[in-house]
Design a protein around this motif. Structure first.
Motif, short mmCIF file in Angstrom:
data_model
loop_
_atom_site.label_atom_id
_atom_site.label_comp_id
_atom_site.label_asym_id
_atom_site.label_seq_id
_atom_site.Cartn_x
_atom_site.Cartn_y
_atom_site.Cartn_z
N PRO A 176 132.87 131.47 4.10
CA PRO A 176 131.48 131.93 4.63
C PRO A 176 130.58 130.68 4.96
O PRO A 176 129.43 130.79 5.23
N ARG A 177 131.38 129.55 5.55
CA ARG A 177 130.32 128.39 6.05
C ARG A 177 130.53 128.28 7.38
O ARG A 177 129.94 127.00 7.90
N PHE A 178 131.24 128.89 8.29
CA PHE A 178 131.02 128.86 9.65
C PHE A 178 131.46 127.39 10.24
O PHE A 178 131.21 126.81 11.34
N GLN A 179 132.81 126.73 9.52
CA GLN A 179 133.15 125.52 10.06
C GLN A 179 133.81 125.92 11.74
O GLN A 179 134.14 124.74 12.15
N GLY A 180 134.13 127.17 11.78
CA GLY A 180 134.97 127.39 13.02
C GLY A 180 133.79 126.75 14.36
O GLY A 180 134.42 126.55 15.44
N LEU A 181 132.64 126.93 14.10
CA LEU A 181 131.48 126.32 15.40
C LEU A 181 132.05 124.90 15.34
O LEU A 181 131.72 124.66 16.37
N THR A 182 131.99 124.36 14.25
CA THR A 182 132.37 122.67 14.50
C THR A 182 133.72 122.60 15.13
O THR A 182 133.88 121.82 16.22
N THR A 183 134.54 123.15 14.94
CA THR A 183 136.07 123.52 15.55
C THR A 183 135.72 123.61 17.17
O THR A 183 136.24 122.97 18.17
N GLU A 203 136.52 126.93 -6.78
CA GLU A 203 135.81 128.14 -6.67
C GLU A 203 134.44 127.75 -6.55
O GLU A 203 133.83 126.95 -7.34
N ARG A 204 133.72 128.23 -5.36
CA ARG A 204 132.46 127.83 -5.19
C ARG A 204 131.34 128.95 -5.54
O ARG A 204 131.76 130.15 -5.82
N GLU A 205 129.93 128.42 -5.33
CA GLU A 205 128.92 129.46 -5.55
C GLU A 205 128.95 130.74 -5.01
O GLU A 205 129.20 130.71 -3.78
N ALA A 206 128.57 131.91 -5.81
CA ALA A 206 128.50 133.18 -5.12
C ALA A 206 127.56 132.96 -3.74
O ALA A 206 127.54 133.90 -2.97
N SER A 207 126.49 132.10 -3.95
CA SER A 207 125.31 132.06 -2.82
C SER A 207 125.93 131.70 -1.46
O SER A 207 125.10 131.77 -0.56
N GLU A 208 127.08 131.25 -1.60
CA GLU A 208 127.70 130.91 -0.23
C GLU A 208 128.19 132.35 0.48
O GLU A 208 128.34 132.24 1.89
N VAL A 209 128.56 133.13 -0.40
CA VAL A 209 128.92 134.52 0.21
C VAL A 209 127.75 135.48 0.48
O VAL A 209 127.50 136.17 1.33
N PRO A 237 123.52 135.73 0.20
CA PRO A 237 122.38 134.85 -0.09
C PRO A 237 121.56 134.90 -1.31
O PRO A 237 121.90 136.03 -1.87
N ALA A 238 121.03 134.00 -1.89
CA ALA A 238 120.48 133.93 -3.13
C ALA A 238 119.67 135.07 -3.31
O ALA A 238 119.47 135.84 -4.74
N ASP A 239 118.63 135.54 -2.21
CA ASP A 239 117.91 136.40 -2.58
C ASP A 239 118.25 137.85 -2.69
O ASP A 239 117.64 138.74 -3.62
N LEU A 240 119.44 138.06 -1.94
CA LEU A 240 120.23 139.52 -2.06
C LEU A 240 120.86 139.46 -3.59
O LEU A 240 120.80 140.46 -4.24
N LEU A 241 121.33 138.25 -3.85
CA LEU A 241 122.14 138.17 -5.32
C LEU A 241 121.09 138.54 -6.27
O LEU A 241 121.28 139.28 -7.32
N ALA A 242 119.91 137.94 -6.22
CA ALA A 242 118.85 138.43 -7.20
C ALA A 242 118.57 139.96 -7.43
O ALA A 242 118.30 140.34 -8.33
N LYS A 243 118.44 140.45 -6.27
CA LYS A 243 118.48 142.07 -6.18
C LYS A 243 119.74 142.88 -6.79
O LYS A 243 119.41 143.90 -6.94
N HIS A 244 120.63 142.25 -6.97
CA HIS A 244 121.86 142.74 -7.35
C HIS A 244 122.57 142.14 -8.77
O HIS A 244 123.77 141.51 -8.71
N PRO A 245 121.62 142.23 -9.61
CA PRO A 245 122.34 141.32 -10.71
C PRO A 245 123.48 141.65 -11.53
O PRO A 245 124.07 140.63 -12.13
N LEU A 246 123.93 142.76 -11.32
CA LEU A 246 125.46 143.07 -11.72
C LEU A 246 126.26 142.78 -10.76
O LEU A 246 127.67 143.11 -11.10
#
Ligand code: RI2
Length: 323
Positions: A157-164, A249-255, A257-266
């Motif tokens: 989810p971090r778009f390293q392809g753009l750097t490539t 395993e990295r944070e869910a917020s990389e997949v 966004p944190a504001d959407l995660l907050a809207k879907h607590p389950l």
């Protein structure tokens, strides 16, 4: 006290502001160099302890890229059994840091040279994420014989392809960016796959950015050669003694966004950063010592250790010392 600048480097690695297995190793070694230079005490025992603490902080940042412990162990193992003043010990550390950094550059140059020979004029190449080693191979091959184009995955989810894309475009290579999920769709046009590695196990299994193993499956389905470009300090000595490579395993917020995660607590999300490609899917591993079948991984590791039986530091220990 660990210097502020060193802690900042550790944070940059953890947060992936510095990323790519060899760039992580380089940043860690530069931080060790800085830490050694900044030490102000006069007790050699305390200096050794301080350097070990700095090493631990750096190694704890990301668990998968074996370049990190390999590079750090190579530097701090200079202090093992060493005697002398702080100045003398500092000299040993500084020398190891400098030789490691120059080893990275020469290894990448050799990989580019060797790897460019496995690609052919007019090839369509596919690469994944952002690997300096893979990019060097592709750029050198393009310079020498001209490639048609490169498919670069965007890398969710971090778009390293753009750097490539940026790096390969600078080398004059035509790049087409695709979603990671489009790999199988474009594979019919691809002649060769070249990816990097974060770690290579003693059995030849390749740990690389998540999605790599799916690319290998799609390549196998079409009979497309699948190459891995990796310096020997990406081979994991720990796997030789039965350890598994830990998958970060990295944070869910990389997949999501944190504001959407907050809207879907389950909502539950997993974000593994790497996967494992079995050796039977790998055509060859392009290292600075040559192109090896994955089955030769254990031999590469043995070669790395030969001059220092039982040592924690790998490969380039000997390579660097001979440079
Ligand atoms: P180089 C990266 O990991 C990618 O998985 C890439 O293929 C690998 O390191 C090797 O990169 P991350 O740091 O050492 O982006 O070839 O998670 O540059």
């Amino acid at each position: 006290m660990i210097p502020e600048e060193v802690l900042r480097v550790a944070e940059d690695i953890r947060e992936m502001r510095v990323r790519g297995a060899s760039r992580i190793a380089r940043a860690a070694v530069e931080a060790l160099l800085l830490a050694a230079e900044k030490y102000q005490g006069s007790d050699p025992g305390d200096f050794a302890l301080y350097m070990r603490r700095v090493a631990e902080v750096l190694v704890s940042t990301r668990p998968t890229a074996v370049t990190l412990p390999n590079a750090v162990n190579y530097v701090v193992s200079a202090l093992r059994g060493a005697r002398g003043s702080v100045e003398e010990l500092r000299g040993l550390v500084v020398e190891r840091c400098r030789s490691f950094i120059s080893y990275i550059d020469s290894a990448l140059d050799r990989i580019a040279e060797i790897g460019s020979r496995v690609l052919s004029s007019g090839d369509v190449v596919l690469t994944h994420c952002n690997s300096l080693a893979a990019i060097k191979v592709i750029a050198r091959a393009h310079e020498r014989k001209g490639l048609s184009r490169v498919y670069a995955t965007e890398t969710r989810p971090r778009f390293q392809g753009l750097t490539t894309y940026r790096m390969l475009s600078q080398a004059g290579v035509e790049v087409v960016l695709i979603p990671d999920s489009a790999v199988r769709y474009v594979m019919r046009e691809v002649d060769k796959v070249v990816v990097g590695a974060d770690a290579i196990a003693a059995n030849g299994a390749v740990v690389n950015k998540i999605g790599t193993s799916l690319i290998a499956l799609a390549a196998r389905e079409r009979g497309v050669d699948f190459y891995v470009a990796a310096e020997t300090y990406k081979f994991s000595p720990y796997t030789l003694i039965g350890e598994l490579v830990e998958i970060e395993e990295r944070e869910a917020s990389e997949v999501v966004p944190a504001d959407l995660l907050a809207k879907h607590p389950l909502l539950s999300v997993r974000n593994p950063a790497f996967d494992v490609t079995a050796p039977e899917y790998v055509t060859g591993i392009i290292t600075e010592l040559g192109v090896f079948p994955p089955a030769a991984a254990a031999l590469v590791l043995r070669e790395m250790y030969r001059s220092e039986p039982g040592a924690e530091a790998p490969a380039l220990v000997r390579g660097v010392e001979e440079e």
